[in-house]
Design an enzyme around this catalytic site. Structure first.
Site, short mmCIF file in Angstrom:
data_model
loop_
_atom_site.label_atom_id
_atom_site.label_comp_id
_atom_site.label_asym_id
_atom_site.label_seq_id
_atom_site.Cartn_x
_atom_site.Cartn_y
_atom_site.Cartn_z
N ARG A 235 0.82 -1.23 0.00
CA ARG A 235 0.00 0.00 0.00
C ARG A 235 0.85 1.27 0.00
NH1 ARG A 235 -2.82 -3.62 -1.24
NH2 ARG A 235 -5.00 -3.96 -0.66
N LEU A 236 2.11 1.16 -0.38
CA LEU A 236 2.98 2.33 -0.51
C LEU A 236 2.90 2.80 -1.96
CD1 LEU A 236 5.99 1.17 1.68
CD2 LEU A 236 4.12 2.74 2.29
#
Length: 214
Positions: free
Chosen positions: A193-194
């Site tokens: 989720r970066l």
């Protein structure tokens, strides 16, 4: 239904500022061309249009992008529709393109302005004849008793314009809008989720680019 465990990691690509065009319209064209190539059986030009009415109620719906240039992003609709009424009260809108199989999204904010009737007519008469008749048959967003009633109206118009050499008249209630952008955000999904997010903001000197945290 167990929804909280439905997820996947995004690992297709990364996005760096060095990869970005200095002009967001050029960057949009790059991504749109890649989406068209990838979505051979989908709707790559589908975009969510968000509007706000006079009572500050938000509305969203999916429409199709029909053109874009240095002036903005064009779509067409019935001028009696909810979207057109909202734009009449508040010209500020947003557009959102979601190409999730490519792990990409684009958000655009801008002001929607009516398209002149000459361009509306040119686009209207480029549509399939059946779609032109459908535009005459439907009073978009207005209540109707049944689908049968709508189809009856459509069939009556089909008979009226059975001569294919007879042009379908452009309805007064049908038009288009151009969204003139002042903000773009490009999103590329990232592992854990970066995600990679970059925004373009219009300034007096052109466009400024900034990385955003995911």
């Amino acid at each position: 239904m167990d929804l909280h465990n439905i997820r996947r990691d995004y690992q297709r690509a990364e996005l760096t500022q060095q990869q970005l065009a200095s002009d967001p319209n050029q960057q949009f064209d790059r991504w749109m061309a890649e989406a068209i190539a990838a979505y051979t059986d989908g709707d790559p030009t589908a975009m969510t249009l968000a509007t706000v009415d006079a009572d500050h109620n938000p509305h969203q719906r999916v429409v199709l992008l029909k053109a874009n240039d240095a002036s903005g992003f064009y779509f067409y609709t019935n001028l009696g529709s909810q979207k057109a009424q909202d734009i009449g009260d508040n010209h500020r809108v947003s557009l959102h393109f979601s190409w999730l199989s490519m792990e990409r999204q684009i958000s655009i904010r801008g002001h929607a302005q009516p398209v002149d009737r000459e361009h509306v007519a040119t686009y209207f008469h480029s549509r399939p004849r059946a779609s032109q008749i459908a535009a005459l048959a439907s009073q978009q967003s207005q209540p109707i008793a049944s689908r049968e009633q709508l189809m009856q109206r459509y069939q009556q118009l089909q008979e009226k314009y059975a001569n294919t050499e007879q042009p379908i008249p452009l309805p007064d209630s049908w038009g288009g809008f151009c969204v003139e952008p002042h903000y773009f955000e490009f999103w590329q999904g990232g592992s854990h989720r970066l995600h990679d997010r970059f925004c373009y903001r219009r300034s007096a000197d052109g466009w400024t680019i900034q990385r955003l945290q995911p």
